[in-house]
Scaffold this active site. Structure first.
Site, PDB file in Angstrom:
ATOM      1  N   HIS A 104      -4.458  -8.976  -0.849  1.00 11.79           N
ATOM      2  CA  HIS A 104      -3.815  -8.089   0.138  1.00 11.79           C
ATOM      3  C   HIS A 104      -2.362  -7.806  -0.245  1.00 11.79           C
ATOM      4  CE1 HIS A 104      -4.584  -6.658   4.482  1.00 11.79           C
ATOM      5  NE2 HIS A 104      -3.627  -5.915   3.941  1.00 11.79           N
TER       6      HIS A 104
ATOM      7  N   LYS B  67      -3.725   9.452   4.966  1.00 18.45           N
ATOM      8  CA  LYS B  67      -2.509   9.387   4.135  1.00 18.45           C
ATOM      9  C   LYS B  67      -2.795   8.776   2.757  1.00 18.45           C
ATOM     10  CE  LYS B  67      -0.524   7.317   7.692  1.00 18.45           C
ATOM     11  NZ  LYS B  67      -1.420   7.731   8.787  1.00 18.45           N
TER      12      LYS B  67
ATOM     13  N   THR C 195      -9.276  -1.162  -0.868  1.00 14.39           N
ATOM     14  CA  THR C 195      -7.914  -1.609  -0.526  1.00 14.39           C
ATOM     15  C   THR C 195      -7.693  -1.420   0.971  1.00 14.39           C
ATOM     16  OG1 THR C 195      -7.038   0.587  -0.998  1.00 14.39           O
ATOM     17  CG2 THR C 195      -6.895  -1.036  -2.785  1.00 14.39           C
TER      18      THR C 195
ATOM     19  N   PHE D  80       0.108  -3.168  -0.287  1.00 15.14           N
ATOM     20  CA  PHE D  80       1.263  -2.605   0.428  1.00 15.14           C
ATOM     21  C   PHE D  80       2.595  -3.102  -0.125  1.00 15.14           C
ATOM     22  CE2 PHE D  80       3.258  -6.131   2.734  1.00 15.14           C
ATOM     23  CZ  PHE D  80       2.340  -7.137   2.491  1.00 15.14           C
TER      24      PHE D  80
ATOM     25  N   ARG E  35      -9.975  -2.510   4.362  1.00 18.38           N
ATOM     26  CA  ARG E  35     -10.209  -3.725   5.141  1.00 18.38           C
ATOM     27  C   ARG E  35     -11.489  -4.378   4.624  1.00 18.38           C
ATOM     28  NH1 ARG E  35      -5.700  -3.726   6.292  1.00 18.38           N
ATOM     29  NH2 ARG E  35      -4.667  -3.610   8.296  1.00 18.38           N
TER      30      ARG E  35
ATOM     31  N   GLU F  95     -10.615 -13.039   4.631  1.00 18.89           N
ATOM     32  CA  GLU F  95      -9.341 -13.280   3.934  1.00 18.89           C
ATOM     33  C   GLU F  95      -8.339 -14.086   4.753  1.00 18.89           C
ATOM     34  OE1 GLU F  95      -8.058  -9.115   3.337  1.00 18.89           O
ATOM     35  OE2 GLU F  95      -6.362  -9.581   4.634  1.00 18.89           O
TER      36      GLU F  95
ATOM     37  N   ASP G  32      -8.745  -5.563  -2.752  1.00 23.00           N
ATOM     38  CA  ASP G  32      -7.463  -6.157  -2.333  1.00 23.00           C
ATOM     39  C   ASP G  32      -7.624  -6.833  -0.976  1.00 23.00           C
ATOM     40  OD1 ASP G  32      -4.581  -6.514  -2.658  1.00 23.00           O
ATOM     41  OD2 ASP G  32      -4.388  -5.127  -0.971  1.00 23.00           O
TER      42      ASP G  32
HETATM   43  P1  NAD Z   1      -5.028   7.154   8.019  1.00 24.83           P
HETATM   44  O1  NAD Z   1      -5.208   6.953   9.474  1.00 24.83           O
HETATM   45  O2  NAD Z   1      -3.968   8.088   7.538  1.00 24.83           O
HETATM   46  O3  NAD Z   1      -6.420   7.628   7.366  1.00 24.83           O
HETATM   47  C1  NAD Z   1      -7.659   7.060   7.700  1.00 24.83           C
HETATM   48  C2  NAD Z   1      -8.708   8.140   7.531  1.00 24.83           C
HETATM   49  O4  NAD Z   1      -9.981   7.553   7.790  1.00 24.83           O
HETATM   50  C3  NAD Z   1      -8.536   9.314   8.515  1.00 24.83           C
HETATM   51  O5  NAD Z   1      -8.542  10.540   7.809  1.00 24.83           O
HETATM   52  C4  NAD Z   1      -9.743   9.182   9.423  1.00 24.83           C
HETATM   53  O6  NAD Z   1     -10.239  10.447   9.885  1.00 24.83           O
HETATM   54  C5  NAD Z   1     -10.741   8.527   8.495  1.00 24.83           C
HETATM   55  N1  NAD Z   1     -11.866   7.949   9.212  1.00 24.83           N
HETATM   56  C6  NAD Z   1     -11.912   7.472  10.485  1.00 24.83           C
HETATM   57  N2  NAD Z   1     -13.149   7.095  10.786  1.00 24.83           N
HETATM   58  C7  NAD Z   1     -13.927   7.330   9.693  1.00 24.83           C
HETATM   59  C8  NAD Z   1     -15.296   7.141   9.391  1.00 24.83           C
HETATM   60  N3  NAD Z   1     -16.142   6.641  10.315  1.00 24.83           N
HETATM   61  N4  NAD Z   1     -15.734   7.501   8.170  1.00 24.83           N
HETATM   62  C9  NAD Z   1     -14.895   8.014   7.248  1.00 24.83           C
HETATM   63  N5  NAD Z   1     -13.581   8.225   7.482  1.00 24.83           N
HETATM   64  C10 NAD Z   1     -13.108   7.883   8.682  1.00 24.83           C
HETATM   65  O7  NAD Z   1      -4.834   5.690   7.411  1.00 24.83           O
HETATM   66  P2  NAD Z   1      -4.126   5.300   6.044  1.00 24.83           P
HETATM   67  O8  NAD Z   1      -2.667   5.105   6.267  1.00 24.83           O
HETATM   68  O9  NAD Z   1      -4.588   6.210   4.960  1.00 24.83           O
HETATM   69  O10 NAD Z   1      -4.752   3.841   5.821  1.00 24.83           O
HETATM   70  C11 NAD Z   1      -6.125   3.667   5.527  1.00 24.83           C
HETATM   71  C12 NAD Z   1      -6.479   2.201   5.631  1.00 24.83           C
HETATM   72  O11 NAD Z   1      -5.770   1.466   4.621  1.00 24.83           O
HETATM   73  C13 NAD Z   1      -6.028   1.536   6.933  1.00 24.83           C
HETATM   74  O12 NAD Z   1      -7.033   1.659   7.921  1.00 24.83           O
HETATM   75  C14 NAD Z   1      -5.798   0.110   6.543  1.00 24.83           C
HETATM   76  O13 NAD Z   1      -6.966  -0.614   6.893  1.00 24.83           O
HETATM   77  C15 NAD Z   1      -5.642   0.128   5.048  1.00 24.83           C
HETATM   78  N6  NAD Z   1      -4.342  -0.399   4.566  1.00 24.83           N
HETATM   79  C16 NAD Z   1      -4.368  -1.396   3.645  1.00 24.83           C
HETATM   80  C17 NAD Z   1      -3.171  -1.914   3.144  1.00 24.83           C
HETATM   81  C18 NAD Z   1      -3.162  -2.988   2.075  1.00 24.83           C
HETATM   82  O14 NAD Z   1      -2.105  -3.563   1.802  1.00 24.83           O
HETATM   83  N7  NAD Z   1      -4.278  -3.290   1.430  1.00 24.83           N
HETATM   84  C19 NAD Z   1      -1.954  -1.399   3.617  1.00 24.83           C
HETATM   85  C20 NAD Z   1      -1.963  -0.366   4.557  1.00 24.83           C
HETATM   86  C21 NAD Z   1      -3.171   0.129   5.026  1.00 24.83           C
END
Ligand code: NAD
Length: 338
Positions: free
Chosen positions: A295, A154, A232, A298, A234, A263, A258
């Site tokens: 962080h 996403k 942004t 979001f 983990r 953290e 971020d």
């Molecule tokens: P999502 O599940 O929609 O997308 C994650 C993508 O990573 C998927 O397409 C998946 O196939 C891919 N993936 C899985 N394993 C992989 C690998 N080994 N190598 C490469 N790609 C791989 O998740 P999202 O909603 O896009 O969120 C992504 C990340 O953002 C989350 O995992 C979360 O850690 C982080 N996040 C951070 C914040 C913030 O405030 N900083 C907020 C929300 C989410």
């Protein structure tokens, strides 16, 4: 139903109370994080609501179960802080908010890219001190640069859409190919090709054993000298010590993060009057080409509304025995979502 809300900040309270005008749960707000020492506060609460740094480990779950808790509602997407096996054994349901802010996070990543490139964080301070020199503020056009997106779910897809608008070329690496990214002109390649060709690399994959320290000294050695890394996602996707070496040698030209591996000791708290003991973090803050936010990617009004409404909706689903698409169900060797 009584709900014990841990790690409460004033904004959590504001948005949860607004959303609760529909559901009328008895929300009780606790500032401390949930852990084995604070779990006793939840005695008599059927539901406990937690965030990313609460420690929902086995001892904590045992205390919660003994106090009558049967539902844990995460106000976040990630559940790496929950011992799912123990929760299942104790009959505690786990629900989460899978996607609350993909635009907010992608837009924040773009904010880091623009600030680092055009040194806006430095220019802001200079101008306030009456220093209008441009020395050291030279940037580059984003147009026709190559952005490498690791994880094209996403958030990664939205980042691709925004960067396409700047006229960037898109390279992508993911275990699944997202046809929407390909439709934008994004090209999936193997990781070494992405590392070797991207001017900017942005991380959007989850933290898992396979992605832990994905950006390590080997990966950094394969990158274009002077490139930019944005994280942004983990903190532990990056080996921070290796990145510091890369910054010192100039192999990494810019770092925007971020999230940070350690953290949980720092973020979401005001530590401005204290001596920060984390030397690695303190070292990072000394580089002019490093930009760190705590962080907050979001953290938009829309995300907090979504988190509050989805969390209370999840609780209602479980309370009424309805199927909850945001439930995480554990089976040995398998985690079922929804
Ligand atoms: P999502 O599940 O929609 O997308 C994650 C993508 O990573 C998927 O397409 C998946 O196939 C891919 N993936 C899985 N394993 C992989 C690998 N080994 N190598 C490469 N790609 C791989 O998740 P999202 O909603 O896009 O969120 C992504 C990340 O953002 C989350 O995992 C979360 O850690 C982080 N996040 C951070 C914040 C913030 O405030 N900083 C907020 C929300 C989410």
């Amino acid at each position: 139903m009584k709900v014990a809300v841990f790690s409460t900040k004033n904004y959590d309270r504001q948005f949860l109370e607004a959303a609760n005008s529909q559901t009328q749960y008895e929300l009780v707000f606790f500032e401390p994080r949930l852990n084995r020492d604070t779990a006793i506060l939840a005695a008599g609460f059927p539901c406990v609501c937690v965030f990313v740094h609460d420690q929902v480990d086995a001892p904590t779950l045992e205390i919660l179960a003994a106090g009558g808790t049967h539902l844990i509602a995460l106000r976040c997407a990630g559940f790496n802080n929950v011992d799912l096996a123990t929760a299942a054994k104790l009959g505690i349901n786990i629900v989460r908010v899978p996607a609350y802010s993909p635009y907010g996070v992608a837009e924040h990543a773009v904010g880091l890219i623009l600030s680092l490139n055009r040194k806006i964080h430095r220019a802001y301070n200079r101008v306030r001190e009456g220093n209008f020199s441009l020395n050291g503020l030279l940037g580059f056009n984003l147009y026709e640069r190559t952005v490498g997106i690791i994880g094209t779910g996403k958030i990664g897809l939205i980042l691709g859409q925004i960067m396409k608008g700047f006229g960037c070329n898109l390279l992508a690496y993911d275990v699944y190919h997202n046809p929407e990214l390909e439709a934008l002109g994004g090209k999936y390649v193997e990781l070494p090709e992405l590392l070797a060709n991207a001017d900017i690399i942005s991380l959007h994959c989850p933290l898992m054993p396979e992605t832990h320290h994905l950006i390590n000294s080997d990966a950094i050695a394969q990158m274009k000298p002077g490139m930019m890394i944005i994280n942004t996602s983990r903190g532990a996707l990056i080996d921070t010590q290796a990145v510091i070496e890369g910054l010192k040698s100039g192999q990494i030209g810019y770092l925007g993060v971020d999230v940070y591996e350690q953290e949980s000791e720092l973020f979401f708290e005001d530590l401005s009057g204290e001596i920060i003991q984390d030397d690695v973090f303190q070292h990072l803050t000394t580089f002019p080409n490093v930009l760190i936010t705590g962080h907050q990617a979001f953290f938009t009004k829309e995300a907090l509304e979504n988190i509050a409404e989805t969390t209370l909706g999840n609780i209602t689903d479980i309370e009424l025995g309805r199927p909850c698409t945001h439930e995480i169900r554990y089976q040995p060797e398998k985690i079922l979502i929804g």
